[in-house]
Write a protein that holds these residues in place. Structure first.
Motif, PDB file in Angstrom:
ATOM      1  N   ARG A   1     -11.726   4.285  -1.410  1.00 22.22           N
ATOM      2  CA  ARG A   1     -11.350   5.020  -0.094  1.00 22.22           C
ATOM      3  C   ARG A   1     -11.108   3.917   0.861  1.00 22.22           C
ATOM      4  O   ARG A   1     -10.219   3.862   1.882  1.00 22.22           O
ATOM      5  CB  ARG A   1     -12.187   5.864   0.347  1.00 22.22           C
TER       6      ARG A   1
ATOM      7  N   HIS B   1      -7.329   3.150   3.053  1.00 25.56           N
ATOM      8  CA  HIS B   1      -7.419   3.091   4.400  1.00 25.56           C
ATOM      9  C   HIS B   1      -6.765   1.783   4.976  1.00 25.56           C
ATOM     10  O   HIS B   1      -5.882   1.755   5.631  1.00 25.56           O
ATOM     11  CB  HIS B   1      -8.807   2.724   5.013  1.00 25.56           C
TER      12      HIS B   1
ATOM     13  N   SER C   1      -2.912   1.142   3.483  1.00 27.32           N
ATOM     14  CA  SER C   1      -1.905   2.130   4.383  1.00 27.32           C
ATOM     15  C   SER C   1      -1.570   1.551   5.575  1.00 27.32           C
ATOM     16  O   SER C   1      -0.640   1.792   6.286  1.00 27.32           O
ATOM     17  CB  SER C   1      -2.778   3.628   4.493  1.00 27.32           C
ATOM     18  N   GLU C   2      -2.564   1.014   6.319  1.00 26.41           N
ATOM     19  CA  GLU C   2      -2.325   0.272   7.686  1.00 26.41           C
ATOM     20  C   GLU C   2      -1.288  -0.750   7.607  1.00 26.41           C
ATOM     21  O   GLU C   2      -0.665  -1.154   8.511  1.00 26.41           O
ATOM     22  CB  GLU C   2      -3.606  -0.331   8.091  1.00 26.41           C
TER      23      GLU C   2
ATOM     24  N   LEU D   1      -7.307  11.428   4.128  1.00 24.97           N
ATOM     25  CA  LEU D   1      -6.946  10.065   4.412  1.00 24.97           C
ATOM     26  C   LEU D   1      -5.219   9.846   4.474  1.00 24.97           C
ATOM     27  O   LEU D   1      -4.882   8.672   4.729  1.00 24.97           O
ATOM     28  CB  LEU D   1      -7.445   8.900   3.372  1.00 24.97           C
TER      29      LEU D   1
ATOM     30  N   LEU E   1     -14.370   2.916   8.969  1.00 23.21           N
ATOM     31  CA  LEU E   1     -13.957   2.670   7.620  1.00 23.21           C
ATOM     32  C   LEU E   1     -14.422   3.662   6.860  1.00 23.21           C
ATOM     33  O   LEU E   1     -15.617   3.883   6.408  1.00 23.21           O
ATOM     34  CB  LEU E   1     -14.370   1.202   7.262  1.00 23.21           C
ATOM     35  N   PRO E   2     -13.618   4.499   6.141  1.00 21.49           N
ATOM     36  CA  PRO E   2     -13.949   5.390   4.966  1.00 21.49           C
ATOM     37  C   PRO E   2     -14.624   4.708   3.868  1.00 21.49           C
ATOM     38  O   PRO E   2     -14.789   3.441   3.505  1.00 21.49           O
ATOM     39  CB  PRO E   2     -12.656   5.949   4.559  1.00 21.49           C
TER      40      PRO E   2
END
Length: 306
Positions: A135, A139, A142-143, A164, A272-273
């Motif tokens: 996860r 995150h 993907s950024e 997400l 943050l996940p």
């Protein structure tokens, strides 16, 4: 410095350490005054959080009373003595239960994303796609514009990951993975695999890579080896490597470590996940905490408190 601990997460590495299958020996040797060698068991736990309790003579560092996250072997006890470089001050807005998870998974996720160095638009496949590290990686990747394909076994895990903004791949068996990736049009386009499982699922993920793709093994949840065919290495030019956080951290210079630590702290404060807590159990009740950790379907980390 001495830190009085109040929270420690149970990570997969802790389970491996307890089982005697981790990269560090769970046994230690004592040399008593008699000169006889006696073996014993080391204390489990590789990270935690608490309060600086005391500083040794001439020791520089956060003053007593400062909340800190700790990276050390043996955190499943009340106190640990560590060098200044093994603690991170906890940002005021972060709970102790979340902060006790700062020194392993977030650093792993940041370094994995950095090391694979995929370009925006490229595809990253992750086994154990609903794990805390996955996860976090999703995150962070993907950024950077990286397309993520987390592999999960259960529909409820897929629904959680959809929040997400990613597209999970739900498969009931390793044999179904290659076909599932092919059906969504990504087979032969996967630029990198981050594998925490090994065994048949890791082997299936390896087959999904494009030529010259990267396969990084950073976990061994299945307990089984990954068969690698020479054809993949020779003709498809796939690279296969391993990632172990302690060894990777040793290659960071002081400037890199400072910068990385700051990014980890900032990411945690921003939400943050993967730092979610499923349940807290008292240190004296560690056996039931271990049992709960190994149950399937858990959403979040089991944290040992007290």
């Amino acid at each position: 410095m001495r830190v009085r601990l109040s929270a420690r997460p149970i990570n997969p590495s802790d389970l491996l350490f307890i089982q005697g299958t981790y990269g560090r020996d769970a046994r230690f040797t004592l040399l008593p005054e008699s000169g006889d060698l006696n073996g014993g068991w080391a204390v489990a736990g590789f990270e935690g959080a608490g309060i600086v309790d005391a500083l040794g003579p001439g020791t520089a560092g956060p003053p007593p009373g400062t909340r800190v996250a700790v990276s050390a072997t043996g955190t499943w006890q009340e106190h640990v003595c560590v060098p200044r470089t093994s603690v991170i001050p906890i940002p005021g807005s972060l709970s102790t239960e979340a902060a006790c998870q700062l020194t392993v998974n977030p650093f792993t996720a940041h370094l994995l994303v950095r090391d694979i160095a995929l370009d925006p638009g490229e595809t990253l496949l992750l086994t154990a796609g609903a794990s805390a590290v996955s996860r976090m990686v999703i995150h962070l990747a993907s950024e950077r514009g990286i397309r993520c394909l987390p592999v999960v076994r259960h529909p409820e895990q897929a629904r959680t990951l959809a929040l997400l903004g990613t597209r999970p791949v739900t498969v009931g068996s390793a044999d179904a993975l290659t076909e599932a990736v092919h059906d969504i049009g990504e087979h032969g386009r996967v630029g990198a695999v981050l594998d925490a499982v090994g065994g048949a699922l890791g082997a299936a993920a390896l087959r999904c890579l494009r030529p010259a793709g990267q396969f990084v093994s950073y976990g061994m949840l299945s307990g089984h080896p990954i068969p690698v065919h020479p054809d993949d290495l020779v003709f498809r030019q796939v690279s296969v490597s391993g990632f172990w956080l302690p060894a990777r951290m040793e290659r960071l210079d002081e400037r890199e470590l400072t910068s990385l630590t700051q990014r980890v702290q900032e990411a945690a404060v921003r939400g943050l996940p993967g730092l979610e807590v499923a349940e807290c159990r008292d240190l004296a009740d560690f056996r039931s905490a271990l049992e709960h950790t190994m149950r399937p379907g858990r959403d979040g980390k089991v944290v040992i408190t007290g």
